[in-house]
Design an enzyme around this catalytic site. Structure first.
Site, short mmCIF file in Angstrom:
data_model
loop_
_atom_site.label_atom_id
_atom_site.label_comp_id
_atom_site.label_asym_id
_atom_site.label_seq_id
_atom_site.Cartn_x
_atom_site.Cartn_y
_atom_site.Cartn_z
N GLU A 296 0.82 -1.22 0.00
CA GLU A 296 0.00 0.00 0.00
C GLU A 296 0.85 1.27 0.00
O GLU A 296 0.44 2.30 -0.53
CB GLU A 296 -0.96 0.01 1.19
CG GLU A 296 -2.12 -0.97 1.05
CD GLU A 296 -1.78 -2.36 1.58
OE1 GLU A 296 -0.60 -2.60 1.92
OE2 GLU A 296 -2.68 -3.21 1.63
N PHE B 18 -11.56 -7.52 13.68
CA PHE B 18 -10.47 -7.97 12.83
C PHE B 18 -10.13 -6.89 11.79
O PHE B 18 -11.00 -6.40 11.10
CB PHE B 18 -10.86 -9.27 12.12
CG PHE B 18 -9.81 -9.76 11.16
CD1 PHE B 18 -8.56 -10.15 11.61
CD2 PHE B 18 -10.06 -9.82 9.79
CE1 PHE B 18 -7.58 -10.58 10.73
CE2 PHE B 18 -9.10 -10.26 8.90
CZ PHE B 18 -7.84 -10.64 9.38
N GLN B 19 -8.87 -6.55 11.71
CA GLN B 19 -8.36 -5.54 10.80
C GLN B 19 -9.05 -4.18 10.97
O GLN B 19 -9.28 -3.46 10.00
CB GLN B 19 -8.46 -6.01 9.34
CG GLN B 19 -7.51 -7.19 9.06
CD GLN B 19 -7.32 -7.47 7.58
OE1 GLN B 19 -8.22 -7.24 6.78
NE2 GLN B 19 -6.13 -7.96 7.22
N LYS C 278 -17.71 -1.32 5.56
CA LYS C 278 -18.16 -2.32 4.60
C LYS C 278 -19.69 -2.33 4.48
O LYS C 278 -20.23 -2.57 3.40
CB LYS C 278 -17.65 -3.70 5.03
CG LYS C 278 -17.61 -4.71 3.91
CD LYS C 278 -16.84 -5.95 4.32
CE LYS C 278 -16.81 -6.96 3.17
NZ LYS C 278 -16.04 -8.17 3.54
N MET D 185 23.71 9.39 2.83
CA MET D 185 23.55 10.70 3.47
C MET D 185 23.84 10.59 4.97
O MET D 185 24.45 11.47 5.56
CB MET D 185 22.14 11.24 3.21
CG MET D 185 21.97 12.69 3.60
SD MET D 185 23.09 13.78 2.72
CE MET D 185 22.08 14.28 1.33
#
Lengths: 220, 596
Positions: free
Chosen positions: B83, B145-146, B195, B506
């Site tokens: 993502e 969940f999630q 959802k 760097m």
């Protein structure tokens, strides 16, 4: 390391004379600008929807604005709520508070209230009730109302300016204060003046730094 | 882009039930599509109404209803490997296309993986719309969940975000978020889609994307301040224009170029402003700031009038505020009033759209500043502090040489993306930018791993004849290397040049300068062979070890019609100079480590 670039070394270069202070503002050697923090009231009219309070409080915390109190409640328009925010910041900070608040999409308008605005705070003060008559006398003195009494405690309600409530608390402390709950001030501009009008946010961009420095004016 | 693969979505015939919307007198939109029946259909319809062509994302449980509809849409969805890649690709798409890029993710880990990319877009004011799935409303707050409080997590790094609760309104929420992302000062917006809302029934067509009533943008600046600023410019003896990313995002490049050239005002750009003014023009002083050119920093330090357009005076640009343009009166053009006098006090605050305000200024300025001496001084600085480097044949390849070689081998319209680190600074310094929207990088957030997914997003927004070059470092490339799978799957013609010094370079440079040369965790002794890794992904892999390989390898990599990776083994001791130490005086930039 290579460092093959050419040119005069740092100490050989001319140095300009003008300076800016740590707030990015030109330092005039004669009238050096000092920015003392001052306490002021900012009123914001916002959409009355879930999450606005966290928008605003999150903004304050992540930008490190010094917030003293924040009250929020519905207005005459059920779709709008009013937030009254007391901040203590130097002038450039107060200007940023206003500008950053205006950037939040649910915020409709923002305004720093003039020093003569009406401000009221509510406090509930619970003291030991060993001397009920004296508690009542002090309450009278401050226009406080008794809202609860038990054999051990007396609770009074008081509204007024911050200073008045501070003074009342000090007086009540002689009885032994058990608990205090304060709301922080809520405020409205006086007379016909709009507290935070529904004007578009962009129009309120002011070129000037706010000049007003008076911190408080007691309306009591 | 002829190399682009066929869209990965499948288009289903949708013309069978097209009469309803047409015949309804109330229909706001002329559409021949079937009426929406679910929240998810409304979401996709809103994207279609907004003219969205591409979306980047990763499928998952809570976003499935949206993907179910997207599958039948004309919108091309590019499935990314992670993502973060989706967010960076959408961000880069937004920069190059000039309209919001769209990314999608599921709830919980999908949404949190987007956050780096969202924060990057927020810091750089890139237009971007993120759509995240969410657990059904009835589970919200139960640690389902999630589940993650996505709007809570992203609040500080979005321009605005919305938790959508109503299938009837969800399409409008998405349209509004899209419009907000691209209007005024651009930025990322997010809509969280539970959802049950996307699965929920609705027959309401979303209206055209529009910003909320409370959002107002000031287009033109106060004429009085414009007049005062114009007088100041006329009287200036040592004027400089400081051109920021806002000039590109506000499509004000033409106005700025005309103004600077007509009045012969030297132009310095910020890093996001690269490409706003042609760097091969005499008036260009190129980039200022921590790793800006010596001449740009000298011009800023000694100017008497600084015309900042579309810049927020970031600390990597200003260095120490006390010593930034200490003699200058500042004219600041910005669309965001909150940027005025945030970091640098502006004597002439001009709030408004960059193109509009610069046009206002152009109209008001009657005579050019008398600055012949100043321009000569600027040219003198250009020769005093020229960006030269040595490249002895018998030493390892210098990264600057590679940047210049690829620049020469490509057209002016090539798009450059980068990761974050030394390679990014060499790209800034040694690539000659002449066109807007050809420079795509992570400026404010400095997110390593930005380069490759950004190249994917930029490729889809670019014209067919524009090459897309990604300069990456070995450390930065490894952070999102999995996106090579996407570039191969979609057969994207991009060329990645990994300037490989087997260091987080760097950090190594700073350790040498400020941490006694102790290379704590900056040494990558175990770097994979990127050319072979590229081949394993299905891309073409090349390797450059010495100067003899450079021209030929670049030619071959550019000629390959698909993703290619050049593993360039550069001089591991090479550092980025000039450098202004953090918070230092821009006029005191170091040309070597000894001067730090």
């Amino acid at each position: 390391m290579t460092g093959e670039l050419e040119g005069p070394a740092p100490e050989e270069r001319p140095t300009p004379e003008g300076k800016r202070n740590s707030q990015g503002i030109r330092v005039d050697p004669e009238v050096e600008a000092e920015h003392e923090p001052r306490r002021t009231v900012i009123s914001a009219l916002v959409e009355h929807e879930p999450g606005v309070l966290s928008d605003v409080s999150g903004l304050f915390s992540r930008r490190q604005f010094n917030i003293e109190s924040l009250t929020v409640g519905p207005t005459e328009d059920e779709e709008r709520a009013r937030m009254t925010i007391v901040v203590e910041e130097p002038d450039p900070g107060i200007e940023q508070v206003e500008k950053q608040l205006r950037k939040l999409v649910p915020v409709i308008s923002v305004r720093e209230l003039p020093s003569d605005a009406m401000r009221r705070e509510l406090a509930l003060i619970k003291v030991n009730a060993t001397r009920p008559d004296q508690v009542a006398a002090v309450a009278d003195m401050y226009g406080a109302k008794s809202v609860d009494a038990s054999p051990e405690t007396a609770t009074v309600e008081i509204t007024g300016s911050r200073q008045k409530i501070d003074a009342a608390i000090e007086s009540f402390s002689q009885f032994g204060i058990r608990e205090i709950s304060r709301t922080g001030p809520t405020a409205l501009a006086r007379g016909t003046e709009d507290t935070a009008a529904g004007a578009p946010a962009a129009e309120q961009t002011s070129r000037q730094q706010p000049t007003q420095t008076q911190t408080t004016s007691d309306d009591d | 882009m002829s190399e682009r693969a066929a869209p990965v979505t499948h288009h289903e015939a949708q013309d069978s039930e097209s009469t309803d919307a047409d015949s309804s007198p109330d229909a706001e939109l002329e559409t021949d599509a079937t009426p929406v029946t679910t929240g998810a259909e409304s979401v996709v319809r809103a994207l279609e109404n907004a003219g969205v062509e591409y979306a980047f994302g990763v499928q998952g449980g809570a976003i499935m209803p949206v993907y179910h509809v997207l599958y039948g849409s004309e919108i091309t969805h590019v499935t990314m490997a992670h993502e973060q890649g989706a967010a960076h690709a959408a961000d880069a798409y937004g920069i190059v296309a000039g309209e919001p890029g769209v990314c999608l993710a599921t709830s919980g880990p999908g949404a949190t993986n987007l956050v780096t990319g969202i924060a990057d877009a927020d810091m750089d004011s890139d237009p971007m719309l993120a759509l995240t799935g969410q657990v059904p409303t009835e589970f919200v707050g139960n640690d389902a969940f999630q589940e993650t409080d996505t709007t809570g997590v992203t609040k500080p790094v979005t321009k605005d975000n919305t938790f959508s609760t109503d299938a009837d309104a969800v399409g409008d929420d998405v349209g509004e978020a899209f419009a907000l992302a691209g209007t005024g000062r651009p930025g990322p917006t997010l809509v969280d889609l539970p959802k049950d809302v996307t699965n929920g029934e609705t027959d309401r067509e979303p209206s055209e994307p529009r910003t909320p009533d409370t959002y107002e943008v000031q287009e033109a600046a106060d004429p009085e301040i414009v007049r005062a600023a114009a007088r100041r410019i006329e009287e200036a003896k040592k004027p400089v224009m400081l051109v920021g990313g806002g000039v590109i995002k506000g499509d004000a490049t033409e106005e700025v170029r005309e103004f600077a050239i007509e009045h012969e005002i030297p132009v310095v750009t910020t890093m996001p402003g690269l490409g706003a003014f042609p760097e091969d023009h005499e008036l260009s002083m190129e980039m200022a700031g921590m790793h800006g050119t010596g001449y740009a920093n000298m011009a800023i330090t000694h100017c008497d009038t600084l015309i900042g357009v579309g810049t927020r005076f970031d600390d990597r640009l200003t260095g120490g505020i006390e010593t930034f343009a200490p003699e200058a009166e500042v004219i600041h053009v910005d669309i965001d009033p909150a940027e005025i006098s945030k970091n640098i006090h502006a004597e002439y605050p001009l709030v408004g759209d960059a193109a509009t305000v610069v046009s206002q200024l152009a109209e008001e300025v009657d005579s050019s500043p008398q600055a012949t001496k100043w321009r000569a001084q600027c040219q003198q600085w250009k020769s005093d502090y020229s960006m030269a480097y040595e490249a002895p044949e018998d030493e390892p390849v210098k990264p600057q040489f590679v940047v210049e070689a690829i620049d020469e081998a490509t057209s002016d319209r090539a798009i450059v993306t980068t990761g974050v680190g030394q390679h990014q600074m060499w790209a800034c310094q040694y690539w000659t930018f002449t066109e807007p929207r050809t420079w795509v990088s992570s400026h404010g957030l400095g997110a390593m791993g930005y380069g490759l997914p950004a190249a994917i997003g930029a490729r889809l927004a670019a014209d067919d004849d524009q090459e897309v070059i990604c300069f990456d470092g070995d450390g930065s490339f490894l952070m999102t290397i999995q996106e090579l799978a996407v570039a191969v799957r979609e057969n994207m013609d991009i060329t990645v040049a990994v300037l490989n010094n087997e260091y987080i370079g760097m950090v190594r440079q700073w350790q040498d300068a400020f941490f006694e040369g102790r290379h704590a965790a900056s040494e990558y002794g175990w770097c994979p062979e990127f050319d072979k890794l590229a081949e394993a992904f299905g891309a073409r892999g090349f390797r450059i070890d010495d100067y003899d390989d450079v021209a030929e390898t670049i030619e071959a990599a550019l000629a390959y019609d698909g993703p290619s990776v050049i593993d360039v083994h550069i001089d591991p001791r090479e550092d980025v100079y000039p450098m202004v130490p953090s918070g230092g005086d821009n006029g005191q930039f170091a040309l070597t480590e000894d001067q730090l």
